[in-house]
Design a protein around this motif. Structure first.
Motif, PDB file in Angstrom:
ATOM      1  N   GLU A 153      -5.005   0.222  13.435  1.00  0.00           N
ATOM      2  CA  GLU A 153      -5.740   0.428  14.038  1.00  0.00           C
ATOM      3  C   GLU A 153      -7.374   0.958  12.911  1.00  0.00           C
ATOM      4  OE1 GLU A 153      -8.209   2.007  18.575  1.00  0.00           O
ATOM      5  OE2 GLU A 153      -6.640   2.667  17.364  1.00  0.00           O
ATOM      6  N   GLU A 154      -7.328   1.816  12.489  1.00  0.00           N
ATOM      7  CA  GLU A 154      -7.968   1.603  11.568  1.00  0.00           C
ATOM      8  C   GLU A 154      -8.907   0.616  10.519  1.00  0.00           C
ATOM      9  OE1 GLU A 154     -10.181   5.654   8.581  1.00  0.00           O
ATOM     10  OE2 GLU A 154      -7.184   5.511   9.314  1.00  0.00           O
ATOM     11  N   ILE A 155      -7.845   0.470  10.081  1.00  0.00           N
ATOM     12  CA  ILE A 155      -7.352  -0.631   9.293  1.00  0.00           C
ATOM     13  C   ILE A 155      -8.138  -1.809   9.856  1.00  0.00           C
ATOM     14  CG2 ILE A 155      -6.470  -2.167   7.393  1.00  0.00           C
ATOM     15  CD1 ILE A 155      -4.195  -0.169   7.052  1.00  0.00           C
ATOM     16  N   GLY A 156      -8.097  -2.092  10.597  1.00  0.00           N
ATOM     17  CA  GLY A 156      -9.249  -3.238  11.556  1.00  0.00           C
ATOM     18  C   GLY A 156     -10.118  -3.152  11.997  1.00  0.00           C
ATOM     19  N   LYS A 157     -10.412  -1.858  11.999  1.00  0.00           N
ATOM     20  CA  LYS A 157     -11.905  -1.385  12.836  1.00  0.00           C
ATOM     21  C   LYS A 157     -12.812  -1.388  11.228  1.00  0.00           C
ATOM     22  CE  LYS A 157     -11.608   1.175  16.183  1.00  0.00           C
ATOM     23  NZ  LYS A 157     -11.612   1.918  16.563  1.00  0.00           N
ATOM     24  N   LEU A 158     -12.181  -1.192   9.221  1.00  0.00           N
ATOM     25  CA  LEU A 158     -12.963  -1.377   8.325  1.00  0.00           C
ATOM     26  C   LEU A 158     -12.566  -2.462   7.943  1.00  0.00           C
ATOM     27  CD1 LEU A 158     -10.854   1.892   6.847  1.00  0.00           C
ATOM     28  CD2 LEU A 158     -12.988   1.115   7.652  1.00  0.00           C
ATOM     29  N   LEU A 159     -12.302  -3.807   8.503  1.00  0.00           N
ATOM     30  CA  LEU A 159     -12.231  -4.391   7.426  1.00  0.00           C
ATOM     31  C   LEU A 159     -13.247  -6.156   7.963  1.00  0.00           C
ATOM     32  CD1 LEU A 159      -8.097  -6.175   7.973  1.00  0.00           C
ATOM     33  CD2 LEU A 159      -9.781  -5.589   6.043  1.00  0.00           C
ATOM     34  N   GLU A 160     -13.665  -5.375   9.546  1.00  0.00           N
ATOM     35  CA  GLU A 160     -14.838  -6.033  10.675  1.00  0.00           C
ATOM     36  C   GLU A 160     -16.331  -5.696   9.391  1.00  0.00           C
ATOM     37  OE1 GLU A 160     -15.251  -4.342  14.413  1.00  0.00           O
ATOM     38  OE2 GLU A 160     -13.348  -4.968  14.791  1.00  0.00           O
ATOM     39  N   SER A 161     -16.363  -4.560   8.465  1.00  0.00           N
ATOM     40  CA  SER A 161     -17.074  -4.334   7.962  1.00  0.00           C
ATOM     41  C   SER A 161     -17.053  -5.582   6.544  1.00  0.00           C
ATOM     42  CB  SER A 161     -17.885  -2.972   7.995  1.00  0.00           C
ATOM     43  OG  SER A 161     -16.765  -2.860   7.200  1.00  0.00           O
ATOM     44  N   LEU A 162     -15.995  -6.002   5.846  1.00  0.00           N
ATOM     45  CA  LEU A 162     -15.973  -6.055   4.434  1.00  0.00           C
ATOM     46  C   LEU A 162     -15.992  -7.430   4.328  1.00  0.00           C
ATOM     47  CD1 LEU A 162     -13.088  -3.998   3.530  1.00  0.00           C
ATOM     48  CD2 LEU A 162     -15.530  -3.563   3.039  1.00  0.00           C
ATOM     49  N   PRO A 163     -16.382  -8.061   3.524  1.00  0.00           N
ATOM     50  CA  PRO A 163     -16.511  -9.473   2.779  1.00  0.00           C
ATOM     51  C   PRO A 163     -15.596 -10.141   2.397  1.00  0.00           C
ATOM     52  CG  PRO A 163     -16.820  -8.316   0.818  1.00  0.00           C
ATOM     53  CD  PRO A 163     -17.238  -6.849   1.884  1.00  0.00           C
ATOM     54  N   ASP A 164     -14.880 -11.246   2.604  1.00  0.00           N
ATOM     55  CA  ASP A 164     -13.769 -11.722   2.142  1.00  0.00           C
ATOM     56  C   ASP A 164     -13.062 -11.122   0.524  1.00  0.00           C
ATOM     57  OD1 ASP A 164     -13.905 -13.701   4.438  1.00  0.00           O
ATOM     58  OD2 ASP A 164     -14.569 -15.258   3.017  1.00  0.00           O
ATOM     59  N   THR A 165     -13.162 -10.666   0.313  1.00  0.00           N
ATOM     60  CA  THR A 165     -12.974 -10.551  -1.067  1.00  0.00           C
ATOM     61  C   THR A 165     -14.036  -8.817  -1.370  1.00  0.00           C
ATOM     62  OG1 THR A 165     -12.049 -12.689  -1.522  1.00  0.00           O
ATOM     63  CG2 THR A 165     -12.203 -11.037  -3.569  1.00  0.00           C
ATOM     64  N   TRP A 166     -13.406  -8.296  -2.251  1.00  0.00           N
ATOM     65  CA  TRP A 166     -14.042  -7.203  -2.754  1.00  0.00           C
ATOM     66  C   TRP A 166     -13.175  -6.222  -4.010  1.00  0.00           C
ATOM     67  CZ3 TRP A 166     -11.255  -6.840   1.626  1.00  0.00           C
ATOM     68  CH2 TRP A 166     -10.463  -6.052   1.752  1.00  0.00           C
ATOM     69  N   GLN A 167     -14.168  -5.210  -4.526  1.00  0.00           N
ATOM     70  CA  GLN A 167     -12.847  -4.323  -5.704  1.00  0.00           C
ATOM     71  C   GLN A 167     -12.784  -3.002  -5.050  1.00  0.00           C
ATOM     72  OE1 GLN A 167     -12.675  -7.794  -8.100  1.00  0.00           O
ATOM     73  NE2 GLN A 167     -13.150  -6.082  -8.831  1.00  0.00           N
ATOM     74  N   ALA A 168     -11.749  -2.984  -5.680  1.00  0.00           N
ATOM     75  CA  ALA A 168     -11.154  -1.848  -4.975  1.00  0.00           C
ATOM     76  C   ALA A 168     -10.111  -0.869  -5.651  1.00  0.00           C
ATOM     77  CB  ALA A 168     -10.812  -1.048  -3.489  1.00  0.00           C
ATOM     78  N   TYR A 169      -9.590   0.233  -6.441  1.00  0.00           N
ATOM     79  CA  TYR A 169      -8.099   0.675  -6.910  1.00  0.00           C
ATOM     80  C   TYR A 169      -7.339   0.536  -6.047  1.00  0.00           C
ATOM     81  CZ  TYR A 169     -11.098   2.575 -10.738  1.00  0.00           C
ATOM     82  OH  TYR A 169     -12.441   2.945 -11.622  1.00  0.00           O
ATOM     83  N   ALA A 170      -6.322  -0.380  -6.349  1.00  0.00           N
ATOM     84  CA  ALA A 170      -4.980   0.164  -5.682  1.00  0.00           C
ATOM     85  C   ALA A 170      -4.126   0.321  -6.300  1.00  0.00           C
ATOM     86  CB  ALA A 170      -4.725  -1.349  -5.452  1.00  0.00           C
ATOM     87  N   ALA A 171      -2.910   1.036  -5.863  1.00  0.00           N
ATOM     88  CA  ALA A 171      -1.685   1.863  -6.568  1.00  0.00           C
ATOM     89  C   ALA A 171      -0.652  -0.203  -7.003  1.00  0.00           C
ATOM     90  CB  ALA A 171      -0.778   2.113  -6.110  1.00  0.00           C
ATOM     91  N   ARG A 172      -1.063   0.511  -8.371  1.00  0.00           N
ATOM     92  CA  ARG A 172       0.456   0.216  -9.197  1.00  0.00           C
ATOM     93  C   ARG A 172       1.355   0.434  -9.639  1.00  0.00           C
ATOM     94  NH1 ARG A 172       0.933  -5.253 -10.832  1.00  0.00           N
ATOM     95  NH2 ARG A 172       2.392  -5.900 -12.270  1.00  0.00           N
TER      96      ARG A 172
END
Length: 305
Positions: free
Chosen positions: A205-224
């Motif tokens: 639910e929290e991710i879904g709400k955050l996605l509404e404000s984000l563009p199709d692509t963005w930059q962020a740190y992801a764990a690898r």
């Protein structure tokens, strides 16, 4: 509880890796000189921008790995940031061993900053990693509960003769007995599933709400993970381009700055997850170690007789 590869959790892992770890799709192709460069790739170094720690990963031996020119240019830029000399094209063509370099943050440094970041784009990545952890842990927790039930039952058997009534003459009989014991009381597994379901719903639910404000692509740190494969082509992976760490290396998460695609995050959210006790038990499957527990208890009782 069949001993078969998991269906739901394997799919979730594959989609998570596709969304946040290795984002290029598989595609068949033949290397072309104008696009692909053969490199003697031998290892990788992860450099933590926070504490300076360097994690070394040795790759499985491979005669040549093909880099896309774009991927090789990215490597040159990282070499320059690290103050390292980048090999000449003649040295690469001559088969000089090449080290794949990466700059990011180790888990400890990420915990102090990246994992506390409340910005929408980074928060989505952090929550997705948390969701991935819940997907993995629910099966481990259920298995621990099932093994606990079996151990408790075995502790209640007081003599070797007590096993005779179960007719444990072959593998199937022992397996059926173990499954029967574990299914006598599934309250703990049901509690594990209920807690998982609640956590997953809140995170999604929290991710879904955050996605509404984000563009199709963005930059962020992801764990690898340092233990996963990697493609040296920035558009696809194939046997020519993919490289694997040597078996036995202890994996470690590094947080790498990269592009995140909303459509892939949504795909990860929408994947089927474990919803019923039956599905959870099927995901755990049957494990040979459980038969070892029965045999060990039987031998203890025989020795005591």
């Amino acid at each position: 509880m069949a001993n078969e590869p998991s269906r739901i959790t394997d799919n979730l892992l594959n989609i998570f890796n596709y969304s946040f770890v290795e984002t290029v799709p598989y595609e068949f192709f033949k290397p072309r000189p104008e696009r692909d460069i053969a490199v003697k790739l031998v290892d990788k170094e992860y450099h933590c921008a926070g504490c300076g720690k360097v994690t070394h990963v040795v790759y499985q031996e491979c005669p040549l790995t093909y880099f896309s020119k774009g991927k090789l240019r990215e490597q040159q830029a990282i070499y320059e940031k690290l103050g390292k000399r980048f090999p000449t094209q003649e040295e690469i063509d001559g088969g000089q061993p090449f080290t794949n370099e990466a700059i990011g943050y180790c888990r400890d440094c990420a915990a102090k900053d990246i994992l506390q970041d409340k910005a929408a784009g980074q928060r989505v990545c952090n929550l997705a990693l948390q969701l991935h952890g819940e997907d993995e842990l629910v099966v481990a927790k259920a298995r621990a509960a099932m093994e606990g039930a079996l151990k408790k039952w075995l502790a209640g058997i007081e003599s070797a003769d007590a096993f005779l009534q179960y007719g444990l003459g072959d593998f199937n009989a022992v397996r059926d007995l173990i499954c029967s014991v574990m299914l006598q009381d599934t309250a703990e597994e049901e509690a594990v599933l209920a807690a998982y379901t609640e956590k997953v719903a809140a995170i999604k639910e929290e991710i879904g709400k955050l996605l509404e404000s984000l563009p199709d692509t963005w930059q962020a740190y992801a764990a690898r993970s340092t233990g996963v494969y990697e493609s040296m082509n920035d558009k696809m992976y194939h046997e020519y381009t993919v490289i694997f760490p040597k078996p036995g290396m202890i994996p470690e998460d590094y947080y790498i700055y990269r592009s995140i695609e909303k459509s892939r995050v949504q795909m990860f959210l929408e994947q089927p997850r474990i919803e019923s006790l039956e599905e959870l038990l099927m995901e755990v499957g049957f494990h040979g170690e459980w038969i070892d527990l029965v045999n060990q208890r039987l031998q203890e009782l025989v020795a005591q007789a």
